[in-house]
Write a protein that holds these residues in place. Structure first.
Motif, PDB file in Angstrom:
ATOM      1  N   LEU A 109       0.832  -1.202   0.000  1.00  0.00           N
ATOM      2  CA  LEU A 109       0.000   0.000   0.000  1.00  0.00           C
ATOM      3  C   LEU A 109       0.867   1.252   0.000  1.00  0.00           C
ATOM      4  CD1 LEU A 109      -2.693   1.544   0.309  1.00  0.00           C
ATOM      5  CD2 LEU A 109      -2.440   1.272   2.790  1.00  0.00           C
TER       6      LEU A 109
ATOM      7  N   TRP B 132      -5.335   0.935  -8.937  1.00  0.00           N
ATOM      8  CA  TRP B 132      -4.862  -0.204  -8.138  1.00  0.00           C
ATOM      9  C   TRP B 132      -5.009   0.083  -6.655  1.00  0.00           C
ATOM     10  CZ3 TRP B 132      -1.170  -0.735  -4.367  1.00  0.00           C
ATOM     11  CH2 TRP B 132      -0.886  -2.049  -3.972  1.00  0.00           C
ATOM     12  N   LEU B 133      -4.684   1.291  -6.216  1.00  0.00           N
ATOM     13  CA  LEU B 133      -4.804   1.654  -4.805  1.00  0.00           C
ATOM     14  C   LEU B 133      -6.242   1.525  -4.318  1.00  0.00           C
ATOM     15  CD1 LEU B 133      -2.454   4.780  -4.605  1.00  0.00           C
ATOM     16  CD2 LEU B 133      -2.171   2.640  -3.337  1.00  0.00           C
TER      17      LEU B 133
ATOM     18  N   ARG C  15      -8.564  -0.463  -5.508  1.00  0.00           N
ATOM     19  CA  ARG C  15      -8.896  -1.886  -5.408  1.00  0.00           C
ATOM     20  C   ARG C  15      -8.230  -2.506  -4.172  1.00  0.00           C
ATOM     21  NH1 ARG C  15      -7.706  -1.756 -11.163  1.00  0.00           N
ATOM     22  NH2 ARG C  15      -9.647  -1.738 -12.361  1.00  0.00           N
ATOM     23  N   HIS C  16      -6.995  -2.111  -3.919  1.00  0.00           N
ATOM     24  CA  HIS C  16      -6.271  -2.638  -2.761  1.00  0.00           C
ATOM     25  C   HIS C  16      -6.979  -2.250  -1.469  1.00  0.00           C
ATOM     26  CE1 HIS C  16      -2.752  -3.998  -0.476  1.00  0.00           C
ATOM     27  NE2 HIS C  16      -2.919  -2.924   0.277  1.00  0.00           N
ATOM     28  N   GLN C  17      -7.435  -1.018  -1.369  1.00  0.00           N
ATOM     29  CA  GLN C  17      -8.117  -0.558  -0.164  1.00  0.00           C
ATOM     30  C   GLN C  17      -9.396  -1.344   0.071  1.00  0.00           C
ATOM     31  OE1 GLN C  17     -11.102   1.365   0.198  1.00  0.00           O
ATOM     32  NE2 GLN C  17     -10.854   2.156   2.276  1.00  0.00           N
TER      33      GLN C  17
ATOM     34  N   VAL D 196      -8.485  -5.004   1.369  1.00  0.00           N
ATOM     35  CA  VAL D 196      -7.897  -5.237   2.691  1.00  0.00           C
ATOM     36  C   VAL D 196      -8.682  -4.630   3.832  1.00  0.00           C
ATOM     37  CG1 VAL D 196      -5.576  -5.360   1.715  1.00  0.00           C
ATOM     38  CG2 VAL D 196      -6.418  -3.173   2.575  1.00  0.00           C
TER      39      VAL D 196
END
Length: 428
Positions: A225, A404-405, A407-409, A412
């Motif tokens: 992240l 991408w950030l 989707r990552h957030q 997780v």
């Protein structure tokens, strides 16, 4: 009445309004200094800009570990006002030296570097403080309104410079910033004394952050992240530097004289903040909950790519103002609140150290490299249009990292905060 503009709970109203005022004083003070800094850089010759950015990066390499050492030993309610008052004393020293007219060219370059360090540092500290006061769910509801306080300050600051630079003298306006900076320090004191917005953080907030001086760098390379946020910042800063250099060239051609250039830069900043304030008060609160974090993070890089294409086709002051207005508004209204939401779920050491490293060292490091890259391409004879097109791939990569950030957030933190809205999966 506040509930008409933001989805705020009764117990949050006081801290939110005080945070709004805090960010207003901070950004209004910076907005007064920004056109003065830009004028000094233009007066010193645009060929010197890469050296100024490199010097700024060097200062950041010293300043960030020093700040990390402070937050490792002392609680935030002591460290943040101390940092602000340190900058206040620096500003008063610059005021005296500029009024005396001693070594003006050298002082002007030093002032450029100082303001470039100052603006990133104080804003990074502000958002670290906000991420420590509020949790992710609150950030999604409240950060847009709090960010509007900074936008209002960035609107008032250029207005003051535009109308007072010539009658009062641009240097004298630095005293306005000194007063506003002390106001920011007082807001920190009042926020620290209030009942915490998140009661569970009450004891933690009074303690030093702890950890090592270089922990921010270590944490950066241990988290996907944080690496993503660092790359996003690097790409944003790269496109900002390309745009800044083009602005310096264009303004240098259409404005002559220190006060006229300062007024021209203030005019650009004024229209950026007008559009930003409109978006923050009318659009931001609806866009993030309805369409998700991905859309909020994607708007600025998309508009940046389109703006550079437009500037390549029509390299005029009017196109520059339009481009900077849309880009700046989308960054402050959508992307910056979105970025800060991502930091609400990390630990305190990451908030005050890794975040500071990303917001300052990574930003100014990218500035330095991008400035030299721009200078090299300029010497190859690309011209304004060619240089604008050279920035488009950076904007495209910035867009990819931002998506991408988001989707990552979502991957997780599904259990830490409610979804952004019924169409939150639009980020996929």
């Amino acid at each position: 009445m506040l509930k008409r503009f933001v989805n705020v709970k009764d117990e949050e109203a006081g801290p939110v309004l005080l945070s709004f005022v805090y960010f207003f004083t901070l950004m209004c003070g910076y907005a007064i200094l920004k056109p003065l800094r830009d004028e000094m850089a233009t007066a010193g010759g645009v060929k010197n800009v890469p050296w100024l950015f490199t010097a700024t990066f060097g200062v950041m390499l010293v300043a960030v570990p020093a700040f990390s050492a402070l937050v490792s030993r002392w609680p935030r309610q002591r460290v943040i006002p101390l940092v602000y008052r340190f900058f206040l004393l620096n500003l008063l020293a610059f005021f005296v030296v500029l009024k005396l007219g001693v070594g003006r060219d050298g002082v002007a370059r030093a002032f450029f570097v100082w303001v470039s360090v100052y603006n990133l540092f104080v804003v990074s500290v502000f958002w670290s403080f906000m991420a420590d006061l509020f949790v992710s769910e609150q950030g999604k509801r409240l950060f847009g309104f709090i960010a509007a306080g900074g936008t209002a300050g960035m609107l008032v600051g250029p207005f003051l410079v535009k109308h007072l630079a010539e009658p009062l003298g641009a240097t004298n306006l630095m005293l306005f910033t000194a007063v506003l900076l002390e106001g920011s320090a007082q807001c920190v004191r009042l926020l620290s004394r209030r009942t915490p917005v998140v009661p569970a953080r009450a004891v933690v907030a009074e303690a030093p952050v702890g950890g090592g001086v270089f922990a921010g760098l270590r944490l950066l390379f241990s988290s996907p992240l944080l690496l993503g946020l660092g790359l996003q910042m690097l790409l944003y800063a790269s496109t900002s530097t390309f745009l800044y250099n083009q602005q310096a060239h264009i303004v240098d051609k259409v404005a002559s004289g220190a006060n006229a250039r300062a007024a021209a830069f203030a005019d650009i900043d004024f229209w950026v903040q007008v559009l930003t304030l409109v978006l923050q008060t009318v659009v931001t609160g609806h866009l993030i909950p309805r369409f998700g974090l991905g859309v909020a993070l994607a708007v600025a890089p998309l508009l940046t790519a389109l703006g550079f294409v437009g500037l390549a086709a029509v390299p005029t002051l009017g196109m520059l103002i339009g481009f900077k207005s849309l880009r700046g508004a989308s960054h402050y209204a959508f992307e910056r609140p979105g970025r800060e939401i991502l930091f609400t779920g990390v630990d305190r050491e990451t908030k005050y150290k890794s975040k500071g490293f990303i917001d300052t060292v990574v930003y100014r490091g990218s500035d330095s490299v991008s400035a030299w890259m721009y200078s090299g391409l300029d010497k190859l004879g690309l011209g304004t249009s060619g240089l604008a097109l050279a920035a488009v791939p950076f904007a495209g990569l910035w867009l990819a990292v931002s998506l991408w950030l988001a989707r990552h957030q979502r991957a997780v933190t599904p259990a830490q905060a409610p979804p952004l809205g019924p169409t939150a999966d639009a980020t996929r």
